[in-house]
Each structure stands twice: as C-alpha cells, then as structure tokens.
Design a protein around this motif. Structure first.
Motif, PDB file in Angstrom:
ATOM      1  N   LEU A  23      -3.064  -4.602  -0.879  1.00 22.32           N
ATOM      2  CA  LEU A  23      -2.548  -3.142  -1.599  1.00 22.32           C
ATOM      3  C   LEU A  23      -2.794  -3.146  -2.790  1.00 22.32           C
ATOM      4  CD1 LEU A  23       0.590  -2.881   0.716  1.00 22.32           C
ATOM      5  CD2 LEU A  23      -1.376  -1.374   0.543  1.00 22.32           C
ATOM      6  N   ARG A  26      -6.426  -2.291  -4.302  1.00 26.34           N
ATOM      7  CA  ARG A  26      -7.341  -1.099  -3.714  1.00 26.34           C
ATOM      8  C   ARG A  26      -8.333  -0.557  -4.785  1.00 26.34           C
ATOM      9  NH1 ARG A  26      -2.491   2.672  -2.015  1.00 26.34           N
ATOM     10  NH2 ARG A  26      -1.675   1.908  -3.769  1.00 26.34           N
ATOM     11  N   TYR A  88      -5.444   6.373  -5.959  1.00 30.01           N
ATOM     12  CA  TYR A  88      -5.821   6.011  -4.559  1.00 30.01           C
ATOM     13  C   TYR A  88      -5.841   7.211  -3.559  1.00 30.01           C
ATOM     14  CZ  TYR A  88      -4.381   2.100  -7.077  1.00 30.01           C
ATOM     15  OH  TYR A  88      -4.230   0.812  -7.911  1.00 30.01           O
TER      16      TYR A  88
END
Length: 98
Positions: A23, A26, A88
């Motif tokens: 996470l 990314r 993202y």
C-alpha cells in the motif's frame, strides 16, 4: 489448537507487513490522469505533471497529490489551468483557471 495458533501468528507476521508495504509503495498512474484530462477538455496543447511526495494538507487529510498545468487552445487563445489529481485513483480533484 496450538498448531492453528502458530500458523495464524506466522501468517499475521508475514502477510500484514507485506500488505502495508504494498500500500505504501503503490505506483502512480500518470497515464490515467492524462486520459482523464483528455476526457474533460478538447484541444489540449500541453500537460505538465508534478508529483509531490511530501504531501499536502487538504480537507483535513495529509495526502499525496499530483499537481500540474494544462494548456487548452491555440497560441493566441490559450487558456491555462492548474489541477490537482489523486495519484492512485487518477481522479481529478480540482481544476482552476490560472
């Protein structure tokens, strides 16, 4: 019972740090940001992206953003916009005229 506890502990110790690492690292998807800008504007002549890794305090949250400049139109009729996008999800969060 003891075997299940050991397996669960080993999974928790290895899987949770792996998920947190994934996470945090990314990939920034700049192609989707450019595609979303092309969906919103026609006749784009220039797009400049600036990824800010240090983050900004926006809406009470410390977030990483992609900011940039967008030029729309010909040389004499060029309109310049500033924009902020989520790195993202590639969502365009804010567009303002320069």
């Amino acid at each position: 019972m003891k075997r299940n506890l050991i397996v669960f502990t080993l999974l928790a110790v290895t899987v949770i740090p792996l998920l947190v690492w994934l996470l945090l690292h990314r990939r920034v998807d700049t192609k989707k940001i450019v595609d979303n800008l092309h969906l919103q504007f026609e006749d784009i002549s220039f797009i400049s992206l600036d990824y800010q890794a240090d983050g900004q305090n926006r809406f009470g949250l410390n977030t990483n953003t992609v900011s940039g400049v967008l030029h729309v139109g010909n040389d004499e009729n060029t309109v310049k916009y500033n924009f902020l996008a989520d790195p993202y999800t590639a969502e365009i969060m804010e567009i303002t005229v320069q």
